[in-house]
Design a protein around this motif. Structure first.
Motif, short mmCIF file in Angstrom:
data_model
loop_
_atom_site.label_atom_id
_atom_site.label_comp_id
_atom_site.label_asym_id
_atom_site.label_seq_id
_atom_site.Cartn_x
_atom_site.Cartn_y
_atom_site.Cartn_z
N GLN A 65 -1.62 -4.67 -0.11
CA GLN A 65 -2.87 -4.87 0.63
C GLN A 65 -3.71 -3.60 0.49
OE1 GLN A 65 -2.53 -5.90 4.79
NE2 GLN A 65 -4.50 -6.93 4.71
N THR A 77 6.96 2.42 2.98
CA THR A 77 5.89 2.32 1.98
C THR A 77 4.59 2.91 2.52
OG1 THR A 77 5.42 0.02 2.64
CG2 THR A 77 6.91 0.34 0.77
N ALA A 78 4.34 2.73 3.81
CA ALA A 78 3.13 3.32 4.41
C ALA A 78 3.17 4.84 4.32
CB ALA A 78 3.00 2.87 5.86
N THR A 83 0.34 0.00 1.44
CA THR A 83 0.41 -1.02 2.49
C THR A 83 0.85 -2.32 1.84
OG1 THR A 83 -1.39 0.04 3.70
CG2 THR A 83 -0.87 -2.24 4.28
N GLU A 119 -7.12 -1.09 1.14
CA GLU A 119 -7.77 -0.59 2.35
C GLU A 119 -8.85 -1.54 2.87
OE1 GLU A 119 -9.13 3.46 2.31
OE2 GLU A 119 -7.28 4.15 1.35
N ASP A 171 2.48 1.17 -7.63
CA ASP A 171 2.82 0.95 -6.22
C ASP A 171 3.87 -0.15 -6.09
OD1 ASP A 171 0.92 2.86 -5.66
OD2 ASP A 171 -0.46 1.51 -4.62
N LYS A 214 8.07 -1.63 5.45
CA LYS A 214 6.64 -1.42 5.72
C LYS A 214 6.37 0.03 6.11
CE LYS A 214 5.55 -6.10 7.35
NZ LYS A 214 5.15 -6.87 8.54
N GLU A 215 7.23 0.58 6.97
CA GLU A 215 7.06 1.98 7.40
C GLU A 215 7.22 2.95 6.24
OE1 GLU A 215 9.92 2.58 10.53
OE2 GLU A 215 9.02 1.01 11.80
N LEU A 250 1.95 -6.48 2.44
CA LEU A 250 1.80 -7.65 3.30
C LEU A 250 2.92 -8.62 2.93
CD1 LEU A 250 -0.04 -9.27 5.31
CD2 LEU A 250 -1.06 -10.29 3.27
N ASN A 310 -2.05 4.78 -4.56
CA ASN A 310 -1.81 6.08 -3.94
C ASN A 310 -1.97 7.23 -4.93
OD1 ASN A 310 0.58 5.82 -5.39
ND2 ASN A 310 1.93 5.89 -3.60
#
Length: 187
Positions: A117, A62-63, A68, A119, A138, A59-60, A70, A132
């Motif tokens: 997920q 990819t952020a 984002t 925005e 993605d 998660k970190e 889920l 992105n």
């Protein structure tokens, strides 16, 4: 007498081949080679801690790329797996899995499913979406990061492609897990 000797030699040959098969499959007695423990009394009820930790890192990472994710599913009980299996068969809906309870890495806390997920909070399963704006899907960026973290990705499977699926099998087959072998817990 010759017939009895031939029968004995055949039996000996089969026995040696069988023992060799067991050794090759990883049933050696060397403690250094054992990456699992046998526990036939309890089944996991949550994600394995290493899998859970790697999911948080995923998660970190990819952020950091502006993606984002889920986690839409993780540990799943045998009963939950059977209900999913029934979809499109005994229950309304389309088929979502080909595995019954006890046949999925989800049932042993070793797998997760993910989605993207947006925005606005919407969740999508679009493998071509490039939110992105870097010219790459993605979805495939997430899969590559996951593989770098040690996950196997269902999109790499040769038969049925399960694009949301990520798993860590720790070298254990479903048969191993069904017979009580478990990945060791850290610590």
């Amino acid at each position: 007498m010759k017939k009895l000797l031939k029968l004995f030699l055949l039996f000996l040959f089969v026995f040696i081949v069988y023992q060799s098969f067991l050794f090759i499959r990883g049933y050696s007695s060397s403690a250094d080679d054992v990456k699992y423990e046998v526990n036939t009394e309890t089944l996991p009820t949550e994600l394995h801690p290493i899998v859970a930790e790697k999911v948080e890192i995923l998660k970190e990472k990819t952020a950091e790329k502006g993606i984002t994710i889920l986690i839409t599913d993780d540990y799943r009980s045998f009963e939950e797996q059977d209900k999913l299996y029934d979809k499109g068969r005994k229950a309304p809906g389309k088929v979502v899995t080909y595995l019954m309870g006890g046949e999925s890495y989800h049932n042993f806390g070793l797998a997760v499913d993910f989605a993207l997920q947006l925005e606005n909070g919407n969740v999508i399963w679009d493998t071509e979406y490039d939110g992105n704006g870097n010219g790459q899907s993605d979805w495939f960026e997430v899969a590559e990061i996951a593989k770098e973290l040690g996950f196997q990705w269902g999109g790499d499977w040769t038969g049925f492609k399960d694009y949301p699926h990520l798993q860590m099998d720790f070298g254990l087959t479903i048969n191993d897990l069904q017979t009580g072998k478990r990945p060791k817990y850290p610590g």
